[in-house]
Scaffold this motif. Structure first.
Motif, PDB file in Angstrom:
ATOM      1  N   GLY A  40       9.103   0.874  -0.128  1.00  0.00           N
ATOM      2  CA  GLY A  40       9.018  -0.428   0.524  1.00  0.00           C
ATOM      3  C   GLY A  40      10.216  -0.707   1.411  1.00  0.00           C
ATOM      4  N   VAL A  41      11.398  -0.306   0.957  1.00  0.00           N
ATOM      5  CA  VAL A  41      12.615  -0.507   1.750  1.00  0.00           C
ATOM      6  C   VAL A  41      12.556   0.312   3.040  1.00  0.00           C
ATOM      7  CG1 VAL A  41      15.094  -0.016   1.815  1.00  0.00           C
ATOM      8  CG2 VAL A  41      14.094  -1.140  -0.184  1.00  0.00           C
ATOM      9  N   ILE A  42      12.096   1.561   2.950  1.00  0.00           N
ATOM     10  CA  ILE A  42      12.013   2.412   4.140  1.00  0.00           C
ATOM     11  C   ILE A  42      11.051   1.822   5.168  1.00  0.00           C
ATOM     12  CG2 ILE A  42      11.254   4.669   4.989  1.00  0.00           C
ATOM     13  CD1 ILE A  42      12.301   5.844   2.336  1.00  0.00           C
ATOM     14  N   VAL A  43       9.884   1.377   4.689  1.00  0.00           N
ATOM     15  CA  VAL A  43       8.911   0.770   5.617  1.00  0.00           C
ATOM     16  C   VAL A  43       9.484  -0.513   6.201  1.00  0.00           C
ATOM     17  CG1 VAL A  43       6.605  -0.231   5.799  1.00  0.00           C
ATOM     18  CG2 VAL A  43       6.966   1.790   4.369  1.00  0.00           C
ATOM     19  N   ALA A  44      10.188  -1.281   5.357  1.00  0.00           N
ATOM     20  CA  ALA A  44      10.768  -2.535   5.833  1.00  0.00           C
ATOM     21  C   ALA A  44      11.828  -2.299   6.903  1.00  0.00           C
ATOM     22  CB  ALA A  44      11.372  -3.306   4.654  1.00  0.00           C
ATOM     23  N   LEU A  45      12.499  -1.155   6.848  1.00  0.00           N
ATOM     24  CA  LEU A  45      13.507  -0.845   7.862  1.00  0.00           C
ATOM     25  C   LEU A  45      12.905  -0.829   9.269  1.00  0.00           C
ATOM     26  CD1 LEU A  45      15.753   1.943   6.268  1.00  0.00           C
ATOM     27  CD2 LEU A  45      16.543  -0.220   7.269  1.00  0.00           C
ATOM     28  N   PHE A  46      11.703  -0.271   9.372  1.00  0.00           N
ATOM     29  CA  PHE A  46      11.043  -0.224  10.683  1.00  0.00           C
ATOM     30  C   PHE A  46      10.719  -1.626  11.171  1.00  0.00           C
ATOM     31  CE2 PHE A  46      10.192   4.022   8.947  1.00  0.00           C
ATOM     32  CZ  PHE A  46      10.516   4.816  10.037  1.00  0.00           C
ATOM     33  N   PHE A  67      -5.545   5.656  -7.181  1.00  0.00           N
ATOM     34  CA  PHE A  67      -5.219   4.935  -5.957  1.00  0.00           C
ATOM     35  C   PHE A  67      -6.139   5.439  -4.859  1.00  0.00           C
ATOM     36  CE2 PHE A  67      -2.870   4.782  -1.913  1.00  0.00           C
ATOM     37  CZ  PHE A  67      -2.744   3.405  -1.803  1.00  0.00           C
ATOM     38  N   ASN A  68      -6.821   4.494  -4.186  1.00  0.00           N
ATOM     39  CA  ASN A  68      -7.823   4.873  -3.200  1.00  0.00           C
ATOM     40  C   ASN A  68      -7.503   4.295  -1.824  1.00  0.00           C
ATOM     41  OD1 ASN A  68     -10.188   6.175  -2.369  1.00  0.00           O
ATOM     42  ND2 ASN A  68     -11.455   4.382  -2.780  1.00  0.00           N
ATOM     43  N   ALA A  69      -6.214   4.328  -1.469  1.00  0.00           N
ATOM     44  CA  ALA A  69      -5.753   3.884  -0.142  1.00  0.00           C
ATOM     45  C   ALA A  69      -6.061   2.415   0.127  1.00  0.00           C
ATOM     46  CB  ALA A  69      -6.352   4.760   0.960  1.00  0.00           C
ATOM     47  N   THR A  70      -6.027   1.592  -0.906  1.00  0.00           N
ATOM     48  CA  THR A  70      -6.228   0.155  -0.720  1.00  0.00           C
ATOM     49  C   THR A  70      -5.549  -0.622  -1.840  1.00  0.00           C
ATOM     50  OG1 THR A  70      -7.867  -1.625  -0.502  1.00  0.00           O
ATOM     51  CG2 THR A  70      -8.417   0.202  -1.969  1.00  0.00           C
ATOM     52  N   VAL A  71      -5.104  -1.829  -1.498  1.00  0.00           N
ATOM     53  CA  VAL A  71      -4.626  -2.764  -2.514  1.00  0.00           C
ATOM     54  C   VAL A  71      -5.465  -4.037  -2.466  1.00  0.00           C
ATOM     55  CG1 VAL A  71      -2.271  -1.909  -2.756  1.00  0.00           C
ATOM     56  CG2 VAL A  71      -2.815  -3.515  -0.908  1.00  0.00           C
ATOM     57  N   SER A  72      -6.681  -3.891  -1.957  1.00  0.00           N
ATOM     58  CA  SER A  72      -7.709  -4.943  -2.016  1.00  0.00           C
ATOM     59  C   SER A  72      -7.299  -6.255  -1.348  1.00  0.00           C
ATOM     60  CB  SER A  72      -8.097  -5.211  -3.477  1.00  0.00           C
ATOM     61  OG  SER A  72      -8.519  -4.038  -4.112  1.00  0.00           O
ATOM     62  N   GLY A  73      -6.524  -6.156  -0.285  1.00  0.00           N
ATOM     63  CA  GLY A  73      -6.143  -7.372   0.428  1.00  0.00           C
ATOM     64  C   GLY A  73      -5.120  -8.227  -0.276  1.00  0.00           C
ATOM     65  N   TYR A  74      -4.444  -7.662  -1.259  1.00  0.00           N
ATOM     66  CA  TYR A  74      -3.513  -8.471  -2.048  1.00  0.00           C
ATOM     67  C   TYR A  74      -2.280  -8.883  -1.257  1.00  0.00           C
ATOM     68  CZ  TYR A  74      -4.844  -9.441  -6.793  1.00  0.00           C
ATOM     69  OH  TYR A  74      -5.398 -10.017  -7.899  1.00  0.00           O
ATOM     70  N   GLY A  75      -1.896  -8.102  -0.264  1.00  0.00           N
ATOM     71  CA  GLY A  75      -0.766  -8.501   0.561  1.00  0.00           C
ATOM     72  C   GLY A  75      -1.069  -9.779   1.324  1.00  0.00           C
ATOM     73  N   PHE A  76      -2.296  -9.911   1.803  1.00  0.00           N
ATOM     74  CA  PHE A  76      -2.680 -11.120   2.521  1.00  0.00           C
ATOM     75  C   PHE A  76      -2.833 -12.295   1.556  1.00  0.00           C
ATOM     76  CE2 PHE A  76      -4.429  -7.595   5.124  1.00  0.00           C
ATOM     77  CZ  PHE A  76      -3.615  -7.771   6.235  1.00  0.00           C
ATOM     78  N   LEU A 107       0.824  -1.207   0.000  1.00  0.00           N
ATOM     79  CA  LEU A 107       0.000   0.000   0.000  1.00  0.00           C
ATOM     80  C   LEU A 107       0.856   1.255   0.000  1.00  0.00           C
ATOM     81  CD1 LEU A 107      -3.290   0.265   1.975  1.00  0.00           C
ATOM     82  CD2 LEU A 107      -1.811   2.255   1.733  1.00  0.00           C
ATOM     83  N   MET A 108       1.899   1.281   0.812  1.00  0.00           N
ATOM     84  CA  MET A 108       2.770   2.453   0.862  1.00  0.00           C
ATOM     85  C   MET A 108       3.522   2.636  -0.453  1.00  0.00           C
ATOM     86  SD  MET A 108       2.466   4.098   3.697  1.00  0.00           S
ATOM     87  CE  MET A 108       3.991   5.030   3.843  1.00  0.00           C
ATOM     88  N   GLY A 109       3.987   1.533  -1.035  1.00  0.00           N
ATOM     89  CA  GLY A 109       4.660   1.623  -2.325  1.00  0.00           C
ATOM     90  C   GLY A 109       3.729   2.128  -3.409  1.00  0.00           C
ATOM     91  N   GLY A 153       2.842  -3.274  -5.206  1.00  0.00           N
ATOM     92  CA  GLY A 153       1.705  -2.372  -5.030  1.00  0.00           C
ATOM     93  C   GLY A 153       1.447  -1.537  -6.258  1.00  0.00           C
ATOM     94  N   LEU A 154       2.502  -0.957  -6.838  1.00  0.00           N
ATOM     95  CA  LEU A 154       2.346  -0.161  -8.053  1.00  0.00           C
ATOM     96  C   LEU A 154       1.896  -1.028  -9.227  1.00  0.00           C
ATOM     97  CD1 LEU A 154       2.723   2.426  -9.751  1.00  0.00           C
ATOM     98  CD2 LEU A 154       5.123   1.768 -10.028  1.00  0.00           C
ATOM     99  N   ILE A 155       2.505  -2.191  -9.369  1.00  0.00           N
ATOM    100  CA  ILE A 155       2.187  -3.068 -10.499  1.00  0.00           C
ATOM    101  C   ILE A 155       0.748  -3.559 -10.424  1.00  0.00           C
ATOM    102  CG2 ILE A 155       2.768  -5.307 -11.533  1.00  0.00           C
ATOM    103  CD1 ILE A 155       5.684  -4.753 -10.748  1.00  0.00           C
ATOM    104  N   PHE A 156       0.212  -3.669  -9.215  1.00  0.00           N
ATOM    105  CA  PHE A 156      -1.198  -4.056  -9.076  1.00  0.00           C
ATOM    106  C   PHE A 156      -2.129  -2.927  -9.479  1.00  0.00           C
ATOM    107  CE2 PHE A 156      -4.937  -3.945  -6.170  1.00  0.00           C
ATOM    108  CZ  PHE A 156      -5.658  -4.976  -6.783  1.00  0.00           C
ATOM    109  N   ILE A 157      -1.822  -1.705  -9.093  1.00  0.00           N
ATOM    110  CA  ILE A 157      -2.730  -0.583  -9.326  1.00  0.00           C
ATOM    111  C   ILE A 157      -2.778  -0.179 -10.803  1.00  0.00           C
ATOM    112  CG2 ILE A 157      -3.139   1.872  -8.840  1.00  0.00           C
ATOM    113  CD1 ILE A 157      -3.929   0.068  -6.544  1.00  0.00           C
TER     114      ILE A 157
END
Length: 320
Positions: free
Chosen positions: A80-86, A228-237, A43-45, A217-221
Motif C-alpha cells: 500500500g505504501v509503494i502504491v501510495a508513493l505514486f 483472492f480473485n482480483a477484486t475487493v468487491s468495491g470496498y474501497g469506494f 486490491l494491491m495489498g 485489503g488483506l483483512i477483508f479477504i
C-alpha cells in the motif's frame, strides 16, 4: 442470543476493513490529498499479501497461523505504501489532478493483479488456507454474553483494527504531528508560514493512507473468501462513503463503519438469520441493500459534511 452473536461476528468481518481503509482515507484527506485510489490500494495489498501466504503455505517454511498473518499484514502495508508513493508524487510534486491519479491506480490495480496471478499461477485466483481463525479467545471467550459477541469466531485483526482506531485518534488530536496534518489540510500556506514542511507532511498522510488501505485489503479477504480473485468487491469506494458519513473524524468513522458493516453482514449471512430466511426474499435484494443505503445516507448527509478546506487543492510553496 445465538443469532445476535452470529450477526455481530459477521459484522466485525466486514466492519474492520471498512474502518481501517476509511481511516486511511482520513489521513490522506486531512492533509489535503483526495484519495479515491483506496480501492486500488486495497486490491494491491490484498493481492501481494495473499500471494505471499500462498507461497509460504506451499513451501517448506515452518511459518503458519498468526505469525504468518502478521507477516502478510506487513507485506500488505508495504505494498500500500509503494502504491501510495505514486499517488503522492503525482499529486504533490507534479500537481496532477488528484481524482485522475486515483482513478488511474484503480484501473491499474486489478489489471496488474490478474496479469501477475496468471504469470505465476496460470489462473487469476490465488488460493490460501485459512489458518488464522480463532474459535475462542482464551479466558475472554468464556465470559457470559460478551464472550460469544466479541471473543468467539474471530480474528486477531479485529482487535488490531480497534487498536489502530484509538491510536489514530490519539495521533490526530493529541500530538504535534496530528496538528500539522490537520493544518496542512485546512490552510497549507499558514502551516508553511510557521515552518511546517507541507510537502513532507502531505507525503506522510498519503503513505499512512496506503499502509492502512493495503492492510484493509488483506483483512477483508481472509475471513470472507478462500481465494483472492482480483477484486475487493468495491470496498474501497464503500470506505469513501464511510469516510464522508463519518465527517473525517475517527470516532464517527467507527460508527459509520459499524452501520455499513452490519448491512453487509446481513446481506452476506441472511440465510443464517431465521427471521430473514423465512421471509423468502431473493438473495439479490439483500446484496443490493448496503449500496442502496450508501446512496441514501450520502444524499442526506454529504451536504452537511465539512471536508478539510484545502482537500484536492495542489499546494505551491511560492503562492500565498
Amino acid at each position: 442470543m445465538d443469532t445476535i452473536s452470529f450477526v455481530m461476528q459477521q459484522t466485525f468481518f466486514f466492519m474492520i476493513p471498512l474502518l481501517l481503509v476509511a481511516l486511511g482515507g482520513m489521513f490522506s484527506e486531512r492533509v489535503g490529498i483526495v484519495n479515491i485510489a483506496l480501492e486500488g490500494k486495497m486490491l494491491m495489498g490484498a493481492f501481494t499479501s495473499i500471494f505471499f501466504i500462498n507461497q509460504v503455505q506451499n513451501s517448506d517454511l515452518a511459518i503458519s497461523g498468526q505469525p504468518l498473518l502478521v507477516l502478510a499484514l506487513l507485506v500488505a502495508a508495504g505494498t500500500g505504501v509503494i502504491v501510495a508513493l505514486f499517488h503522492a508524487y503525482a499529486s504533490i510534486n507534479l500537481n496532477a489532478n488528484q481524482i485522475i491519479s486515483g482513478v488511474a491506480i484503480n484501473m491499474f490495480a486489478p489489471a496488474f493483479a490478474i496479469y501477475a496471478a496468471r504469470i505465476f499461477g496460470d489462473t487469476q485466483q490465488v488460493f490460501f488456507q485459512n489458518q488464522f481463525h480463532i474459535p475462542s479467545v482464551p479466558f475472554f471467550g468464556s465470559i457470559p454474553i460478551l464472550g460469544p459477541l466479541f471473543f468467539q469466531n474471530t480474528y486477531f485483526t479485529t482487535y488490531l483494527g480497534f487498536a489502530i482506531l484509538f491510536f489514530s485518534t490519539f495521533v490526530l488530536y493529541k500530538t504535534k504531528f496530528g496538528l500539522r496534518l490537520r493544518a496542512c489540510g485546512e490552510h497549507p500556506q499558514a502551516a508553511d508560514s510557521v515552518g511546517i514542511n507541507v510537502y513532507r507532511v502531505r507525503y506522510a498522510g498519503v503513505l499512512i493512507s496506503g499502509a492502512l488501505a493495503g492492510m484493509g485489503g488483506l483483512i477483508f479477504i481472509v475471513p470472507t473468501a478462500v481465494a483472492f480473485n482480483a477484486t475487493v468487491s468495491g470496498y474501497g469506494f464503500l470506505a469513501l462513503a464511510v469516510l464522508i458519513f463519518g465527517a473525517w473524524k475517527p470516532m464517527r468513522i467507527l460508527f459509520a463503519a459499524f452501520f455499513f458493516g452490519l448491512l453487509q453482514a446481513i446481506a452476506a449471512g441472511h440465510s443464517g438469520i431465521p427471521f430473514l430466511r423465512d421471509l423468502g426474499i431473493p438473495m439479490q435484494f439483500y446484496s443490493m441493500v448496503p449500496f442502496v443505503a450508501t446512496l441514501v445516507v450520502l444524499a442526506f448527509t454529504s451536504s452537511k459534511s465539512a471536508a478539510p478546506k484545502a482537500v484536492g487543492q495542489p499546494y505551491d510553496k511560492g503562492v500565498r
